[in-house]
Design an enzyme around this catalytic site. Sequence first.
Site, PDB file in Angstrom:
ATOM      1  N   PRO A 105       1.027  -1.101   0.106  1.00 58.46           N
ATOM      2  CA  PRO A 105       0.001  -0.063   0.221  1.00 58.46           C
ATOM      3  C   PRO A 105       0.849   1.287   0.026  1.00 58.46           C
ATOM      4  O   PRO A 105       1.753   1.384   0.796  1.00 58.46           O
ATOM      5  CB  PRO A 105      -0.759  -0.038   1.408  1.00 58.46           C
ATOM      6  CG  PRO A 105      -0.693  -1.633   1.743  1.00 58.46           C
ATOM      7  CD  PRO A 105       0.782  -1.920   1.151  1.00 58.46           C
ATOM      8  N   GLU A 106       0.381   2.253  -0.828  1.00 62.10           N
ATOM      9  CA  GLU A 106       0.988   3.525  -1.023  1.00 62.10           C
ATOM     10  C   GLU A 106       0.236   4.606  -0.005  1.00 62.10           C
ATOM     11  O   GLU A 106      -0.507   4.303   0.189  1.00 62.10           O
ATOM     12  CB  GLU A 106       1.362   4.051  -2.396  1.00 62.10           C
ATOM     13  CG  GLU A 106       2.632   2.682  -3.017  1.00 62.10           C
ATOM     14  CD  GLU A 106       2.890   3.255  -4.255  1.00 62.10           C
ATOM     15  OE1 GLU A 106       3.121   4.432  -4.754  1.00 62.10           O
ATOM     16  OE2 GLU A 106       3.120   2.383  -5.311  1.00 62.10           O
TER      17      GLU A 106
END
Length: 279
Positions: free
Chosen positions: A2-3
């Site tokens: 996840p960013e």
Amino acid sequence: MPELPEVETVMRGLRAALEGRRIVRAVAHRADLRWALPVGLARRLTGARVLGFRRRGKYMLMRLDGGDSVLLHLGMSGRMLVERAGRNDVTLHEHLVMETDEGWRVGFVDPRRFGSVDLVPTAEEDAHRLLAELGPEPLDAAFDVASLSGALAGKRTPIKTALLDQKVVAGLGNIYVCEALFRAEISPLRSAHTVPGARATRLVPAIKDTLTEAIAAGGSSLRDYVQPDGELGYFQHAWKVYGREGEMCGRCPGKPVCQGIRRVVQSGRSTFYCPRVQR
Ligand SMILES: [Zn+2]
């Protein structure tokens, strides 16, 4: 992994389920994830009221009324599940469970256990060892052409690699760096120290716009954030170059001008870009 936009969306989901609520039950099913969990974590969570949330880079901070913040990092494979409380069986790889006085059950699931959970005094959040070295938040006004240019000055690494360095800017990962460089029409192979100037002037708004659009695509209500299986986040991605090797980039007039989106490997990670558009 996840960013920033995914973490922001997950955090907004947690906020919708937990903010203002009291945690009436908490259970930790392991003593460690990437690192040891704080001693007595479940006991310290139980009875606490959740005052609010904050995101810093890819980290989430859940602030409690006792003066502590819970630091949450999803790592490689971490997920947050939100569902109605009431069942007592444990989801596979669910390491932490919290139930609220409103009847929500929030679980932290992480099969690979690269995620982390820690406690830090709210007044000292930014001094936590995982946050202290982070560069500016890309959506803050403090992240501007001057600050980015300063961070890139003298750097001989490719700009792609430089932007993945969380000390240069916090929260970006492989996908959104590729997308922002395409938007700014900058080659990911270009040496970082050559970016200050006209390119940095394009790159800063490209990063901000790419992230802002991705966050907006995540929705705005708990209903948007919770997937049918209870997982928080969103999955309707529309990337322009990431994962699109060989496709027309959409910015060139098309064949034969565009040779198609190219994939190269930098620092062990795939980079996607259009060599004609990005210089
Ligand atoms: Zn092209």
